[in-house]
Design a protein around this motif. Structure first.
Motif, PDB file in Angstrom:
ATOM      1  N   SER A  10      33.502  38.735  41.622  1.00  0.00           N
ATOM      2  CA  SER A  10      34.483  38.822  40.546  1.00  0.00           C
ATOM      3  C   SER A  10      35.783  39.376  41.109  1.00  0.00           C
ATOM      4  O   SER A  10      35.777  40.244  41.990  1.00  0.00           O
ATOM      5  N   PHE A  11      36.870  38.851  40.606  1.00  0.00           N
ATOM      6  CA  PHE A  11      38.169  39.371  41.005  1.00  0.00           C
ATOM      7  C   PHE A  11      38.250  40.851  40.639  1.00  0.00           C
ATOM      8  O   PHE A  11      38.794  41.666  41.388  1.00  0.00           O
ATOM      9  N   ALA A  12      37.663  41.220  39.502  1.00  0.00           N
ATOM     10  CA  ALA A  12      37.679  42.609  39.046  1.00  0.00           C
ATOM     11  C   ALA A  12      37.008  43.555  40.037  1.00  0.00           C
ATOM     12  O   ALA A  12      37.372  44.730  40.110  1.00  0.00           O
ATOM     13  N   SER A  13      36.052  43.064  40.811  1.00  0.00           N
ATOM     14  CA  SER A  13      35.368  43.935  41.772  1.00  0.00           C
ATOM     15  C   SER A  13      36.221  44.191  43.009  1.00  0.00           C
ATOM     16  O   SER A  13      36.045  45.202  43.692  1.00  0.00           O
ATOM     17  N   GLN A  45      49.421  40.611  30.788  1.00  0.00           N
ATOM     18  CA  GLN A  45      48.354  40.469  29.792  1.00  0.00           C
ATOM     19  C   GLN A  45      47.268  39.522  30.300  1.00  0.00           C
ATOM     20  O   GLN A  45      46.076  39.784  30.145  1.00  0.00           O
ATOM     21  N   GLY A  46      47.673  38.419  30.903  1.00  0.00           N
ATOM     22  CA  GLY A  46      46.711  37.457  31.438  1.00  0.00           C
ATOM     23  C   GLY A  46      45.911  38.039  32.590  1.00  0.00           C
ATOM     24  O   GLY A  46      44.692  37.819  32.692  1.00  0.00           O
ATOM     25  N   LEU A  47      46.579  38.772  33.469  1.00  0.00           N
ATOM     26  CA  LEU A  47      45.898  39.423  34.585  1.00  0.00           C
ATOM     27  C   LEU A  47      44.874  40.415  34.062  1.00  0.00           C
ATOM     28  O   LEU A  47      43.707  40.406  34.491  1.00  0.00           O
ATOM     29  N   ILE A  51      40.710  40.362  34.565  1.00  0.00           N
ATOM     30  CA  ILE A  51      39.982  41.506  35.112  1.00  0.00           C
ATOM     31  C   ILE A  51      38.895  41.931  34.130  1.00  0.00           C
ATOM     32  O   ILE A  51      37.744  42.160  34.515  1.00  0.00           O
ATOM     33  N   GLU A  52      39.249  41.996  32.869  1.00  0.00           N
ATOM     34  CA  GLU A  52      38.291  42.377  31.812  1.00  0.00           C
ATOM     35  C   GLU A  52      37.107  41.400  31.755  1.00  0.00           C
ATOM     36  O   GLU A  52      35.964  41.814  31.582  1.00  0.00           O
ATOM     37  N   LYS A  53      37.393  40.105  31.902  1.00  0.00           N
ATOM     38  CA  LYS A  53      36.331  39.073  31.852  1.00  0.00           C
ATOM     39  C   LYS A  53      35.484  39.048  33.113  1.00  0.00           C
ATOM     40  O   LYS A  53      34.460  38.378  33.140  1.00  0.00           O
ATOM     41  N   PHE A  57      36.434  34.953  41.772  1.00  0.00           N
ATOM     42  CA  PHE A  57      37.672  34.709  42.522  1.00  0.00           C
ATOM     43  C   PHE A  57      38.089  33.239  42.466  1.00  0.00           C
ATOM     44  O   PHE A  57      39.262  32.923  42.265  1.00  0.00           O
ATOM     45  N   GLU A  58      37.143  32.334  42.656  1.00  0.00           N
ATOM     46  CA  GLU A  58      37.485  30.915  42.671  1.00  0.00           C
ATOM     47  C   GLU A  58      38.080  30.483  41.333  1.00  0.00           C
ATOM     48  O   GLU A  58      39.107  29.800  41.292  1.00  0.00           O
ATOM     49  N   THR A  59      37.466  30.895  40.229  1.00  0.00           N
ATOM     50  CA  THR A  59      37.959  30.540  38.898  1.00  0.00           C
ATOM     51  C   THR A  59      39.294  31.220  38.618  1.00  0.00           C
ATOM     52  O   THR A  59      40.204  30.605  38.048  1.00  0.00           O
ATOM     53  N   PHE A  60      39.417  32.477  39.026  1.00  0.00           N
ATOM     54  CA  PHE A  60      40.666  33.218  38.844  1.00  0.00           C
ATOM     55  C   PHE A  60      41.827  32.443  39.451  1.00  0.00           C
ATOM     56  O   PHE A  60      42.879  32.295  38.833  1.00  0.00           O
ATOM     57  N   LEU A  61      41.632  31.923  40.649  1.00  0.00           N
ATOM     58  CA  LEU A  61      42.697  31.166  41.317  1.00  0.00           C
ATOM     59  C   LEU A  61      42.839  29.758  40.743  1.00  0.00           C
ATOM     60  O   LEU A  61      43.952  29.279  40.540  1.00  0.00           O
TER      61      LEU A  61
END
Length: 117
Positions: A10-13, A45-47, A51-53, A57-61
């Motif tokens: 996850s991007f959040a991690s 807000q989108g960022l 992060i909350e979701k 990483f692949e989907t984030f990009l």
């Protein structure tokens, strides 16, 4: 770590590591966010929502509103590999971000990191 595992993280991690690296060198979380938003086209807000979701990483990009075409101006070595020579697009974008966060932590001016000055 295999490429697949990096994409599935996850991007959040990873995000707190970017912030911690910058803050250890006297830089701010807001600067990390500015880099990420510049690179991906997310607004704050989108960022925060991604992060909350805990988006991978692949989907984030892939779902980024607009990847900045000037990211290709980012040059140099990260993890022993020249970012401009990475052929796989998702991995290259991940390494562009890594490189830009490294530049921030190393004291480079934001206009240089964002390739605007």
């Amino acid at each position: 770590m295999t490429r697949h595992k990096i994409y599935a993280m996850s991007f959040a991690s990873v995000y707190p590591h970017y912030v911690a690296k910058a803050e250890r060198k006297g830089r701010a979380k807001a600067e990390v966010d500015e880099i990420i938003c510049w690179l991906t086209g997310y607004d704050q807000q989108g960022l925060d929502a991604e992060i909350e979701k805990e988006t991978d990483f692949e989907t984030f990009l892939a779902d980024a509103p607009k990847m900045n075409p000037s990211r290709a101006l980012t040059k140099g070595v990260i993890c022993g590999v020249r970012v401009e020579d990475i052929e796989e697009p998702v991995m290259q974008d991940i390494r562009y971000l890594d490189k830009m966060i490294d530049e921030l932590a190393n004291g480079k001016a934001m206009e240089k990191i964002l390739r605007t000055g």
